[in-house]
Scaffold this active site. Sequence first.
Site, short mmCIF file in Angstrom:
data_model
loop_
_atom_site.label_atom_id
_atom_site.label_comp_id
_atom_site.label_asym_id
_atom_site.label_seq_id
_atom_site.Cartn_x
_atom_site.Cartn_y
_atom_site.Cartn_z
N LYS A 10 -29.09 -18.48 4.46
CA LYS A 10 -28.44 -19.80 4.43
C LYS A 10 -29.47 -20.93 4.44
O LYS A 10 -30.64 -20.72 4.77
CB LYS A 10 -27.48 -19.90 5.62
CG LYS A 10 -26.34 -18.86 5.58
CD LYS A 10 -25.33 -19.10 6.71
CE LYS A 10 -24.19 -18.08 6.66
NZ LYS A 10 -23.17 -18.37 7.70
N TYR A 50 -15.94 -19.49 0.68
CA TYR A 50 -15.38 -19.46 2.03
C TYR A 50 -13.90 -19.84 2.07
O TYR A 50 -13.40 -20.26 3.11
CB TYR A 50 -16.20 -20.38 2.95
CG TYR A 50 -17.52 -19.78 3.39
CD1 TYR A 50 -17.55 -18.71 4.29
CD2 TYR A 50 -18.73 -20.27 2.92
CE1 TYR A 50 -18.75 -18.15 4.71
CE2 TYR A 50 -19.95 -19.73 3.35
CZ TYR A 50 -19.94 -18.67 4.25
OH TYR A 50 -21.13 -18.12 4.67
N PHE A 58 -13.65 -25.92 11.14
CA PHE A 58 -15.06 -26.04 10.75
C PHE A 58 -15.29 -25.91 9.24
O PHE A 58 -16.43 -25.93 8.78
CB PHE A 58 -15.92 -25.00 11.49
CG PHE A 58 -15.49 -23.57 11.27
CD1 PHE A 58 -15.91 -22.87 10.15
CD2 PHE A 58 -14.67 -22.92 12.19
CE1 PHE A 58 -15.52 -21.55 9.94
CE2 PHE A 58 -14.29 -21.60 11.99
CZ PHE A 58 -14.71 -20.91 10.86
N ARG A 86 -24.02 -5.87 9.52
CA ARG A 86 -23.46 -6.75 10.57
C ARG A 86 -24.18 -6.52 11.90
O ARG A 86 -24.39 -7.45 12.66
CB ARG A 86 -21.95 -6.48 10.75
CG ARG A 86 -21.07 -6.78 9.53
CD ARG A 86 -20.85 -8.23 9.24
NE ARG A 86 -20.32 -9.01 10.34
CZ ARG A 86 -19.77 -10.22 10.21
NH1 ARG A 86 -19.66 -10.78 9.01
NH2 ARG A 86 -19.34 -10.88 11.24
N THR A 92 -21.86 -13.90 15.25
CA THR A 92 -21.77 -15.17 14.52
C THR A 92 -22.48 -16.29 15.28
O THR A 92 -23.21 -17.10 14.69
CB THR A 92 -20.28 -15.55 14.32
OG1 THR A 92 -19.61 -14.46 13.70
CG2 THR A 92 -20.14 -16.80 13.47
N ARG A 103 -29.94 -13.13 13.51
CA ARG A 103 -29.42 -14.42 13.97
C ARG A 103 -30.06 -14.83 15.30
O ARG A 103 -30.33 -16.01 15.53
CB ARG A 103 -27.90 -14.37 14.07
CG ARG A 103 -27.23 -14.55 12.69
CD ARG A 103 -25.77 -14.25 12.71
NE ARG A 103 -25.08 -14.70 11.50
CZ ARG A 103 -23.86 -14.32 11.17
NH1 ARG A 103 -23.17 -13.49 11.95
NH2 ARG A 103 -23.30 -14.78 10.06
N ASN A 113 -26.23 -20.47 10.93
CA ASN A 113 -26.63 -19.23 11.57
C ASN A 113 -27.42 -18.28 10.66
O ASN A 113 -27.30 -17.06 10.76
CB ASN A 113 -25.42 -18.55 12.21
CG ASN A 113 -24.33 -18.25 11.21
OD1 ASN A 113 -24.50 -18.51 10.02
ND2 ASN A 113 -23.23 -17.69 11.66
N HIS A 116 -25.60 -14.63 6.03
CA HIS A 116 -24.24 -14.14 5.85
C HIS A 116 -24.29 -12.63 5.67
O HIS A 116 -25.24 -12.10 5.10
CB HIS A 116 -23.61 -14.77 4.59
CG HIS A 116 -22.32 -14.10 4.18
ND1 HIS A 116 -21.12 -14.41 4.78
CD2 HIS A 116 -22.05 -13.13 3.26
CE1 HIS A 116 -20.17 -13.65 4.24
NE2 HIS A 116 -20.71 -12.88 3.32
N GLU A 127 -17.72 -10.48 -3.16
CA GLU A 127 -18.84 -11.40 -2.97
C GLU A 127 -20.01 -11.06 -3.89
O GLU A 127 -20.70 -11.96 -4.39
CB GLU A 127 -19.27 -11.40 -1.50
CG GLU A 127 -18.18 -11.99 -0.60
CD GLU A 127 -18.46 -11.82 0.89
OE1 GLU A 127 -17.62 -12.24 1.70
OE2 GLU A 127 -19.52 -11.24 1.25
#
Length: 138
Positions: A10, A50, A58, A86, A92, A103, A113, A116, A127
């Site tokens: 990100k 998203y 948010f 993950r 998150t 993260r 964060n 993704h 995706e």
Amino acid sequence: MSNRTLTMIKPDAMKNGYAGAIIDMISKAGFKIVALKQLKLTAEKAGEFYAVHNARPFYGELVSFMSSGIIIAAILEKENAVADFRKLIGATNPAQAEDGTIRKKYATSLGENAVHGSDSDENAKIEGDFFFSALERF
Ligand code: ADP
Ligand code: MG
């Protein structure tokens, strides 16, 4: 079970110079990079990616952040890719992420964060197709 997942590095992590370290962690964790590109999302494309969150408070902040700078998108391959990735990225909210996760090490905040990771095999496919053409994901 699919063996692929989709990640984005990100804008916060890109701006903070962590892309190389994050890719190194991903490789050392046993993920093969199937496809990779650097790009900048428009607000429209970030909103599309998203869309599932469009009713969340948010959402506006997320779309604006994700279109605020350059990102890297990549398709990763490994046995049990979605769940294992993950685990590698952590919770998150980086404040709740386990030590040693991407993260925990590199995220800025709950919203910004660092990375993704797809949340299911089905979304990993959707995706991956969002960012890469058939010629790019062989
Ligand atoms: P994850 O990325 O861990 O799958 P979600 O799918 O729940 O998390 O949310 C998507 C992204 O939206 C998060 O990675 C984060 O950037 C942002 N986000 C999630 N929850 C919040 C929140 N409460 N406030 C601000 N941003 C958030
Ligand atoms: Mg998610």
